[in-house]
Design an enzyme around this catalytic site. Structure first.
Site, PDB file in Angstrom:
ATOM      1  N   LYS A  16       0.829  -1.219   0.000  1.00 29.80           N
ATOM      2  CA  LYS A  16       0.000   0.000   0.000  1.00 29.80           C
ATOM      3  C   LYS A  16       0.859   1.263   0.000  1.00 29.80           C
ATOM      4  CE  LYS A  16      -2.095  -1.003   3.844  1.00 29.80           C
ATOM      5  NZ  LYS A  16      -1.389  -2.271   4.151  1.00 29.80           N
ATOM      6  N   ARG A  91      -9.474   1.583   8.352  1.00 33.77           N
ATOM      7  CA  ARG A  91      -9.067   0.223   8.716  1.00 33.77           C
ATOM      8  C   ARG A  91     -10.146  -0.494   9.520  1.00 33.77           C
ATOM      9  NH1 ARG A  91      -3.137   0.936   8.709  1.00 33.77           N
ATOM     10  NH2 ARG A  91      -2.071  -1.011   9.157  1.00 33.77           N
ATOM     11  N   ARG A 130      11.563  -5.500   5.261  1.00 35.40           N
ATOM     12  CA  ARG A 130      11.260  -4.093   4.937  1.00 35.40           C
ATOM     13  C   ARG A 130      12.241  -3.155   5.619  1.00 35.40           C
ATOM     14  NH1 ARG A 130       5.254  -1.747   5.568  1.00 35.40           N
ATOM     15  NH2 ARG A 130       5.419  -2.447   7.734  1.00 35.40           N
ATOM     16  N   ARG A 162      11.290  -1.377  11.217  1.00 34.41           N
ATOM     17  CA  ARG A 162      10.269  -0.987  12.183  1.00 34.41           C
ATOM     18  C   ARG A 162      10.197  -1.984  13.331  1.00 34.41           C
ATOM     19  NH1 ARG A 162       4.977   0.418   8.691  1.00 34.41           N
ATOM     20  NH2 ARG A 162       4.046  -0.721  10.428  1.00 34.41           N
ATOM     21  N   ARG A 173      -0.643  -8.616  13.496  1.00 29.62           N
ATOM     22  CA  ARG A 173      -1.204  -7.550  12.643  1.00 29.62           C
ATOM     23  C   ARG A 173      -2.042  -8.151  11.510  1.00 29.62           C
ATOM     24  NH1 ARG A 173       4.201  -5.087  11.472  1.00 29.62           N
ATOM     25  NH2 ARG A 173       3.217  -4.022   9.735  1.00 29.62           N
TER      26      ARG A 173
HETATM   27  P1  ADP Z   1       1.350  -1.521   7.655  1.00 32.06           P
HETATM   28  O1  ADP Z   1       2.549  -1.085   6.893  1.00 32.06           O
HETATM   29  O2  ADP Z   1       1.501  -2.803   8.375  1.00 32.06           O
HETATM   30  O3  ADP Z   1       0.100  -1.513   6.828  1.00 32.06           O
HETATM   31  P2  ADP Z   1       0.971   1.037   9.036  1.00 32.06           P
HETATM   32  O4  ADP Z   1       2.238   1.759   8.932  1.00 32.06           O
HETATM   33  O5  ADP Z   1      -0.151   1.438   8.141  1.00 32.06           O
HETATM   34  O6  ADP Z   1       1.232  -0.523   8.896  1.00 32.06           O
HETATM   35  O7  ADP Z   1       0.434   1.103  10.531  1.00 32.06           O
HETATM   36  C1  ADP Z   1       1.291   0.820  11.638  1.00 32.06           C
HETATM   37  C2  ADP Z   1       0.465   0.833  12.923  1.00 32.06           C
HETATM   38  O8  ADP Z   1      -0.129   2.138  13.113  1.00 32.06           O
HETATM   39  C3  ADP Z   1      -0.720  -0.122  12.953  1.00 32.06           C
HETATM   40  O9  ADP Z   1      -0.347  -1.449  13.355  1.00 32.06           O
HETATM   41  C4  ADP Z   1      -1.626   0.551  13.992  1.00 32.06           C
HETATM   42  O10 ADP Z   1      -1.150   0.350  15.302  1.00 32.06           O
HETATM   43  C5  ADP Z   1      -1.429   2.025  13.657  1.00 32.06           C
HETATM   44  N1  ADP Z   1      -2.420   2.478  12.631  1.00 32.06           N
HETATM   45  C6  ADP Z   1      -2.148   2.919  11.369  1.00 32.06           C
HETATM   46  N2  ADP Z   1      -3.273   3.249  10.726  1.00 32.06           N
HETATM   47  C7  ADP Z   1      -4.291   3.026  11.592  1.00 32.06           C
HETATM   48  C8  ADP Z   1      -5.702   3.161  11.517  1.00 32.06           C
HETATM   49  N3  ADP Z   1      -6.307   3.607  10.399  1.00 32.06           N
HETATM   50  N4  ADP Z   1      -6.439   2.839  12.611  1.00 32.06           N
HETATM   51  C9  ADP Z   1      -5.854   2.404  13.728  1.00 32.06           C
HETATM   52  N5  ADP Z   1      -4.541   2.238  13.872  1.00 32.06           N
HETATM   53  C10 ADP Z   1      -3.750   2.538  12.812  1.00 32.06           C
HETATM   54  P1  ADP Z   2       2.166  -1.865   3.227  1.00 32.01           P
HETATM   55  O1  ADP Z   2       2.160  -0.371   3.208  1.00 32.01           O
HETATM   56  O2  ADP Z   2       0.946  -2.451   2.566  1.00 32.01           O
HETATM   57  O3  ADP Z   2       2.390  -2.436   4.582  1.00 32.01           O
HETATM   58  P2  ADP Z   2       4.759  -1.625   1.874  1.00 32.01           P
HETATM   59  O4  ADP Z   2       4.513  -0.755   0.713  1.00 32.01           O
HETATM   60  O5  ADP Z   2       5.429  -1.053   3.064  1.00 32.01           O
HETATM   61  O6  ADP Z   2       3.376  -2.350   2.322  1.00 32.01           O
HETATM   62  O7  ADP Z   2       5.587  -2.897   1.355  1.00 32.01           O
HETATM   63  C1  ADP Z   2       6.004  -3.945   2.240  1.00 32.01           C
HETATM   64  C2  ADP Z   2       7.378  -4.490   1.784  1.00 32.01           C
HETATM   65  O8  ADP Z   2       7.207  -5.189   0.539  1.00 32.01           O
HETATM   66  C3  ADP Z   2       8.409  -3.404   1.524  1.00 32.01           C
HETATM   67  O9  ADP Z   2       9.656  -3.888   1.945  1.00 32.01           O
HETATM   68  C4  ADP Z   2       8.365  -3.208   0.006  1.00 32.01           C
HETATM   69  O10 ADP Z   2       9.623  -2.769  -0.522  1.00 32.01           O
HETATM   70  C5  ADP Z   2       8.014  -4.592  -0.497  1.00 32.01           C
HETATM   71  N1  ADP Z   2       7.178  -4.594  -1.708  1.00 32.01           N
HETATM   72  C6  ADP Z   2       6.191  -3.707  -2.038  1.00 32.01           C
HETATM   73  N2  ADP Z   2       5.613  -4.036  -3.216  1.00 32.01           N
HETATM   74  C7  ADP Z   2       6.240  -5.161  -3.645  1.00 32.01           C
HETATM   75  C8  ADP Z   2       6.101  -5.988  -4.815  1.00 32.01           C
HETATM   76  N3  ADP Z   2       5.181  -5.727  -5.756  1.00 32.01           N
HETATM   77  N4  ADP Z   2       6.914  -7.057  -4.925  1.00 32.01           N
HETATM   78  C9  ADP Z   2       7.832  -7.328  -3.964  1.00 32.01           C
HETATM   79  N5  ADP Z   2       8.022  -6.603  -2.849  1.00 32.01           N
HETATM   80  C10 ADP Z   2       7.237  -5.518  -2.684  1.00 32.01           C
END
Ligand code: ADP
Ligand code: ADP
Length: 217
Positions: A16, A91, A130, A162, A173
């Protein structure tokens, strides 16, 4: 022109953030990541950051009221006038409803929801490898490495992993996603705005599919 609101939906690690950054740049829209906003608050030791920390550390969601208020404040800024690419919000069902209500005040709505699908075992692999830049740019040690190990390509800052990207928290998660967030797939499908995207493709191919979905929305 009416504003354009895009919601990136998908489990943790689906891509995402990676895609939201590219799509926002392509369309000249702001990228709003609630995860990045919470992490910024954490770093600056604000009250909001202190409140969010325990939830984030445990892989739990920050309470809806706090999250919704933060997004409301962010969306009230002038740079959101043309819309935004939302990443990690909404979410929960309550957040989705609050977001709809908020947008309707501006005569806007959620226009398209790319749902990035990736199987669970691949998610664990992606999140474990990541590497994050303080600016929110995302790398992967194997799939998307920086030119120089642990250094951001663009601004040279030190990359980090992270705290919540460790196996136990990752698994939790994904459970929280399945319970709280996955129901939004049907919510947006019913509204006719959901587009399923194969997130296992290379990053560029995923971007192409998302841009196509937005064009057709
Ligand atoms: P990911 O990369 O796993 O999708 P995010 O960076 O979006 O994770 O979120 C990291 C953490 O921040 C989540 O595990 C949660 O604790 C908090 N968080 C982010 N967005 C939301 C949301 N929309 N509602 C509640 N908690 C959130
Ligand atoms: P999210 O925001 O949904 O948690 P991220 O964009 O942070 O996901 O991506 C999670 C991990 O996967 C990162 O290390 C990123 O570089 C890698 N990644 C993202 N898209 C792809 C893809 N299409 N193929 C392989 N690895 C990917």
């Amino acid at each position: 022109m009416s504003p354009l609101f895009i919601v990136m939906l998908g489990p943790p690690g689906a891509g995402k953030g990676t895609q939201a950054k590219i799509v926002a740049q392509n369309l000249d829209l702001v990228h709003i990541s609630t995860g990045d906003l919470f992490r910024e608050n954490l770093k600056n030791e604000t009250e909001l950051g202190q409140l969010a920390q325990q939830y984030m550390d445990e892989g739990e969601l920050v309470p809806d009221d706090v999250t919704i208020r933060m997004v409301e404040e962010r969306l009230s800024r002038p740079d959101c006038e043309d819309g935004a690419v939302m990443d990690g919000f909404p979410r929960t069902a309550a957040q989705a409803k609050a977001f709809d209500d908020l947008l309707s005040k501006f005569d806007a709505q959620v226009d398209v929801v790319p749902y990035i699908k990736v199987p669970d075992d691949e998610l664990v692999e992606r999140l474990s490898g990541r590497w994050m830049s303080p600016s929110g740019r995302v790398y992967h040690e194997k799939n998307n490495p920086p030119v120089v190990k642990w250094i951001d390509d663009i601004d040279g800052s030190q990359l980090y992993q992270r705290d919540d990207d460790k196996p136990e928290t990752i698994r939790h998660r994904i459970e929280v996603y399945n319970q709280e967030t996955a129901p939004l797939i049907e919510y947006y499908r019913d509204k006719g705005v959901l587009v399923e995207i194969d997130g296992t493709q290379p990053i560029e191919a995923v971007t192409e599919d998302i841009m196509q979905a937005i064009k057709e929305a």
